[in-house]
Design a protein around this motif. Structure first.
Motif, PDB file in Angstrom:
ATOM      1  N   THR A  40      -1.098 119.366  53.009  1.00 47.66           N
ATOM      2  CA  THR A  40      -1.814 120.477  53.640  1.00 47.66           C
ATOM      3  C   THR A  40      -3.188 120.730  53.035  1.00 47.66           C
ATOM      4  O   THR A  40      -4.052 121.281  53.695  1.00 47.66           O
ATOM      5  CB  THR A  40      -1.022 121.795  53.516  1.00 47.66           C
ATOM      6  OG1 THR A  40      -0.825 122.084  52.134  1.00 47.66           O
ATOM      7  CG2 THR A  40       0.314 121.695  54.223  1.00 47.66           C
ATOM      8  N   TYR A  41      -3.385 120.388  51.831  1.00 44.15           N
ATOM      9  CA  TYR A  41      -4.588 120.747  51.101  1.00 44.15           C
ATOM     10  C   TYR A  41      -5.607 119.619  51.219  1.00 44.15           C
ATOM     11  O   TYR A  41      -5.481 118.594  50.568  1.00 44.15           O
ATOM     12  CB  TYR A  41      -4.199 121.022  49.644  1.00 44.15           C
ATOM     13  CG  TYR A  41      -5.331 121.222  48.708  1.00 44.15           C
ATOM     14  CD1 TYR A  41      -6.225 122.254  48.896  1.00 44.15           C
ATOM     15  CD2 TYR A  41      -5.498 120.390  47.616  1.00 44.15           C
ATOM     16  CE1 TYR A  41      -7.264 122.444  48.024  1.00 44.15           C
ATOM     17  CE2 TYR A  41      -6.527 120.580  46.734  1.00 44.15           C
ATOM     18  CZ  TYR A  41      -7.410 121.614  46.942  1.00 44.15           C
ATOM     19  OH  TYR A  41      -8.437 121.800  46.078  1.00 44.15           O
ATOM     20  N   CYS A  42      -6.607 119.758  52.077  1.00 43.81           N
ATOM     21  CA  CYS A  42      -7.580 118.698  52.350  1.00 43.81           C
ATOM     22  C   CYS A  42      -8.859 118.920  51.553  1.00 43.81           C
ATOM     23  O   CYS A  42      -9.261 120.055  51.296  1.00 43.81           O
ATOM     24  CB  CYS A  42      -7.911 118.681  53.835  1.00 43.81           C
ATOM     25  SG  CYS A  42      -6.466 118.390  54.869  1.00 43.81           S
ATOM     26  N   TYR A  43      -9.497 117.817  51.197  1.00 40.35           N
ATOM     27  CA  TYR A  43     -10.748 117.899  50.466  1.00 40.35           C
ATOM     28  C   TYR A  43     -11.558 116.632  50.658  1.00 40.35           C
ATOM     29  O   TYR A  43     -11.051 115.606  51.100  1.00 40.35           O
ATOM     30  CB  TYR A  43     -10.500 118.160  48.975  1.00 40.35           C
ATOM     31  CG  TYR A  43      -9.712 117.076  48.275  1.00 40.35           C
ATOM     32  CD1 TYR A  43     -10.359 116.091  47.540  1.00 40.35           C
ATOM     33  CD2 TYR A  43      -8.319 117.035  48.339  1.00 40.35           C
ATOM     34  CE1 TYR A  43      -9.642 115.083  46.899  1.00 40.35           C
ATOM     35  CE2 TYR A  43      -7.604 116.043  47.705  1.00 40.35           C
ATOM     36  CZ  TYR A  43      -8.274 115.072  46.982  1.00 40.35           C
ATOM     37  OH  TYR A  43      -7.560 114.084  46.359  1.00 40.35           O
ATOM     38  N   LEU A  44     -12.837 116.701  50.342  1.00 43.12           N
ATOM     39  CA  LEU A  44     -13.739 115.560  50.331  1.00 43.12           C
ATOM     40  C   LEU A  44     -13.994 115.209  48.880  1.00 43.12           C
ATOM     41  O   LEU A  44     -14.056 116.100  48.026  1.00 43.12           O
ATOM     42  CB  LEU A  44     -15.062 115.919  51.008  1.00 43.12           C
ATOM     43  CG  LEU A  44     -14.984 116.296  52.481  1.00 43.12           C
ATOM     44  CD1 LEU A  44     -16.299 116.910  52.940  1.00 43.12           C
ATOM     45  CD2 LEU A  44     -14.631 115.076  53.314  1.00 43.12           C
ATOM     46  N   GLU A  84      -5.527 126.444  49.693  1.00 41.40           N
ATOM     47  CA  GLU A  84      -4.473 126.824  48.751  1.00 41.40           C
ATOM     48  C   GLU A  84      -5.026 127.444  47.468  1.00 41.40           C
ATOM     49  O   GLU A  84      -4.433 127.339  46.406  1.00 41.40           O
ATOM     50  CB  GLU A  84      -3.597 125.606  48.452  1.00 41.40           C
ATOM     51  CG  GLU A  84      -2.835 125.147  49.680  1.00 41.40           C
ATOM     52  CD  GLU A  84      -1.997 123.900  49.460  1.00 41.40           C
ATOM     53  OE1 GLU A  84      -2.155 123.244  48.421  1.00 41.40           O
ATOM     54  OE2 GLU A  84      -1.184 123.589  50.336  1.00 41.40           O
ATOM     55  N   ALA A  85      -6.161 128.119  47.579  1.00 43.05           N
ATOM     56  CA  ALA A  85      -6.761 128.754  46.402  1.00 43.05           C
ATOM     57  C   ALA A  85      -5.827 129.797  45.803  1.00 43.05           C
ATOM     58  O   ALA A  85      -5.793 129.985  44.582  1.00 43.05           O
ATOM     59  CB  ALA A  85      -8.101 129.382  46.767  1.00 43.05           C
ATOM     60  N   ASP A  86      -5.030 130.457  46.637  1.00 44.08           N
ATOM     61  CA  ASP A  86      -4.086 131.457  46.142  1.00 44.08           C
ATOM     62  C   ASP A  86      -2.940 130.826  45.350  1.00 44.08           C
ATOM     63  O   ASP A  86      -2.177 131.528  44.692  1.00 44.08           O
ATOM     64  CB  ASP A  86      -3.542 132.302  47.289  1.00 44.08           C
ATOM     65  CG  ASP A  86      -2.749 131.497  48.315  1.00 44.08           C
ATOM     66  OD1 ASP A  86      -2.953 130.259  48.405  1.00 44.08           O
ATOM     67  OD2 ASP A  86      -1.939 132.103  49.034  1.00 44.08           O
ATOM     68  N   GLN A  87      -2.832 129.491  45.390  1.00 45.18           N
ATOM     69  CA  GLN A  87      -1.788 128.783  44.646  1.00 45.18           C
ATOM     70  C   GLN A  87      -2.376 127.997  43.471  1.00 45.18           C
ATOM     71  O   GLN A  87      -1.760 127.055  42.979  1.00 45.18           O
ATOM     72  CB  GLN A  87      -1.045 127.830  45.596  1.00 45.18           C
ATOM     73  CG  GLN A  87      -0.328 128.575  46.707  1.00 45.18           C
ATOM     74  CD  GLN A  87       0.258 127.618  47.739  1.00 45.18           C
ATOM     75  OE1 GLN A  87       0.639 126.507  47.414  1.00 45.18           O
ATOM     76  NE2 GLN A  87       0.325 128.072  48.968  1.00 45.18           N
ATOM     77  N   GLY A  88      -3.554 128.382  43.055  1.00 44.66           N
ATOM     78  CA  GLY A  88      -4.158 127.749  41.892  1.00 44.66           C
ATOM     79  C   GLY A  88      -5.059 126.567  42.188  1.00 44.66           C
ATOM     80  O   GLY A  88      -5.631 125.986  41.278  1.00 44.66           O
ATOM     81  N   GLU A  89      -5.190 126.205  43.473  1.00 47.11           N
ATOM     82  CA  GLU A  89      -6.105 125.122  43.834  1.00 47.11           C
ATOM     83  C   GLU A  89      -7.530 125.675  43.866  1.00 47.11           C
ATOM     84  O   GLU A  89      -7.728 126.884  43.898  1.00 47.11           O
ATOM     85  CB  GLU A  89      -5.715 124.527  45.191  1.00 47.11           C
ATOM     86  CG  GLU A  89      -4.335 123.906  45.222  1.00 47.11           C
ATOM     87  CD  GLU A  89      -4.184 122.678  44.336  1.00 47.11           C
ATOM     88  OE1 GLU A  89      -5.194 122.108  43.906  1.00 47.11           O
ATOM     89  OE2 GLU A  89      -3.038 122.291  44.072  1.00 47.11           O
TER      90      GLU A  89
END
Length: 178
Positions: A40-44, A84-89
């Motif tokens: 779920t957590y996408c990034y470049l 997912e910043a609320d989960q520490g990401e």
């Protein structure tokens, strides 16, 4: 580099060109990509591998005694959606890190590179030189990868940062809608 076009490609190419002009040519082990964790957590991201000692060794037996960077140096750029910043990401946006490569191909825990997330190529070159000379030291896992550096943020942002940010935001919005 990847064969498909990603929002960060022109930026990372400009960084690579600046590093090359400064005598720090990236190796063939440099690339850009998009990725995800946990589905779920996408990034470049981008990885620029440097051989600052000119001694890139594949393992400890091949390493030249006394070489400062026997296996190389990684410059790492990432842009996160913040999903997912609320989960520490990481929060939404971009940042730079660096890490020393080990003989087995892994790397030390990445440390923050003290530049803007969309740092100018000149700023990345200056910061890389300071890492290479050990003016900026690697952070420790237990202090969050904060480097041993008290000189503040190095350099300015890239003159095309608004264009890059808009392209990354559009990519992030497209990813979120899928």
């Amino acid at each position: 580099m990847t064969t498909r076009t990603l929002p960060q490609d022109p930026y990372i190419e400009a960084i690579g060109d600046a590093l090359t002009a400064a005598g720090l040519e990236p190796t063939d082990h440099s690339w850009t990509d998009d990725g995800e964790t946990r589905g779920t957590y996408c990034y470049l991201n981008a990885v620029i591998t440097l051989d600052p000692s000119g001694t890139l060794a594949s393992d400890d037996e091949d390493a030249i005694d006394g070489a400062a960077w026997p296996h190389g140096l990684l410059l790492l750029w990432e842009w996160h959606t913040g999903v997912e910043a609320d989960q520490g990401e990481p929060e939404r946006g971009s940042f730079w890190q660096f890490a020393e490569l080990k003989a087995d191909g892994s790397n030390e825990y990445p440390s923050s590179l003290p530049v803007e997330g969309y740092a100018s190529p000149a700023a990345v070159v200056e910061a890389a030189r300071k890492v290479i000379s050990r003016e900026i030291g690697a952070g420790h896992f237990f202090n969050g990868g904060v480097p041993s550096w008290d000189g503040g943020t190095i350099g300015e942002t890239w003159e095309r940062h608004a264009e890059l940010d808009a392209a990354c935001e559009a990519w992030g919005n497209d990813e979120a809608s899928e």
